[in-house]
Design an enzyme around this catalytic site. Structure first.
Site, PDB file in Angstrom:
ATOM      1  N   GLY A  57       0.781  -1.233   0.000  1.00  0.00           N
ATOM      2  CA  GLY A  57       0.000   0.000   0.000  1.00  0.00           C
ATOM      3  C   GLY A  57       0.808   1.275   0.000  1.00  0.00           C
ATOM      4  O   GLY A  57       1.652   1.481  -0.869  1.00  0.00           O
ATOM      5  N   CYS A  81      13.045   5.409  -3.227  1.00  0.00           N
ATOM      6  CA  CYS A  81      12.303   4.991  -4.416  1.00  0.00           C
ATOM      7  C   CYS A  81      13.175   4.977  -5.670  1.00  0.00           C
ATOM      8  O   CYS A  81      12.674   5.064  -6.797  1.00  0.00           O
ATOM      9  CB  CYS A  81      11.069   5.865  -4.620  1.00  0.00           C
ATOM     10  SG  CYS A  81       9.962   5.867  -3.193  1.00  0.00           S
TER      11      CYS A  81
END
Length: 286
Positions: A203, A221
């Protein structure tokens, strides 16, 4: 100590969405529980035709770095005592820990009528809504006219500032993106999902009042130089970095925002989206 899971005090708008809370959660047992629950739901639907309620897990993780399926070791810049776990979600490397709100979406996409792109956009827009509400509230300390928004080219939610504002180096990303006379100064929320037979798990993670120094050991990321931000950079927040009981709901005149108040407001927004009450807005520009 084993994880403890309990019902969170929330009232979703329909009986097809359940919320659960896990505090001081180690990553691997939580991942195992998510996968086990997802596989059980898949089996019930395939073998018995049963549709089970979707679940939204609200998680307070102990410190951990996680590598998604696209994760590369080169994006881990420093080795620390914090565990590094390879996982099956989408995306690259990120950090989870206290003061960060993690929400796992265990959804049957067919039942809710969403594509994967719909789910990602709903997740981003729900976070945008609540962060922007906080930035406009009396609790805001914003002096550079900022707003939260998603990007089409990179999943997550980012903070943009008016280009006319004076932006100090602490609030400036080396990966600056200009949109509509604003400049992207950093990232406040990350996304990473896994889809199995039409069911989602994993999520989102929103930085509320966590210690951002943990991100210094990685390229968040997979983006070198990405400035990670937290809500507490722009809003007066209670200093507690783990969920506290008996906090009131967030009111329009609140001068301080707590972890629980933000969480409840986001749950309510997601529940309305799940029920079809809040539609998707047009996708963000590239």
């Amino acid at each position: 100590m084993p994880n403890t899971m309990q019902a969170l005090n929330t009232q979703p708008l329909n009986d097809t969405l359940i919320t659960k809370s896990i505090t001081a959660a180690d990553y691997v047992p939580t991942l195992d529980a998510m996968l086990s629950r997802t596989l059980a739901r898949i089996a019930l639907k395939k073998e018995q035709g049963l549709r089970t309620p979707d679940e939204l897990w609200i998680v307070d993780h102990n410190d951990v770095y996680t590598l998604g399926q696209a994760g590369k070791e080169e994006h881990i810049l420093q080795r620390t005592n914090t565990p590094i776990i390879k996982t099956d979600r989408g995306g690259q490397v990120t950090w989870h820990g206290h003061g960060q709100l993690v929400m796992y979406w265990l959804f049957d996409l067919d039942s809710v009528g969403w594509s994967v792109r719909n789910m990602v956009s709903h997740a981003e827009q729900a976070i945008e809504d609540v962060v922007n509400d906080c930035l406009k509230s009396p609790a805001s300390t914003d002096t550079i006219h900022i707003s939260a928004r998603a990007r089409r080219d990179a999943p997550g939610v980012y903070i943009y500032a008016d280009t006319a504002a004076e932006i100090d180096s602490a609030h400036r990303s080396t990966d600056e993106i200009k949109v509509d006379n604003t400049i992207m100064i950093g990232k406040i929320a990350s996304l990473g999902f896994k889809i199995k037979h039409g069911f989602s798990y994993h999520g989102v993670a929103i930085n509320l009042n966590c210690d951002l120094s943990a991100f210094n050991a990685i390229n968040p990321c997979g983006y070198a130089g990405m400035q990670m931000l937290r809500l507490a950079d722009f809003v007066n927040m209670n200093q507690a970095t783990t969920p506290q009981p008996n906090n009131p709901t967030l009111t329009d005149d609140a001068k301080t925002i707590t972890y629980e108040q933000f969480t409840q407001k986001l749950i309510d927004n997601i529940a309305q989206r799940h029920a079809g009450v809040i539609p998707l807005r047009e996708l963000a520009p590239k």
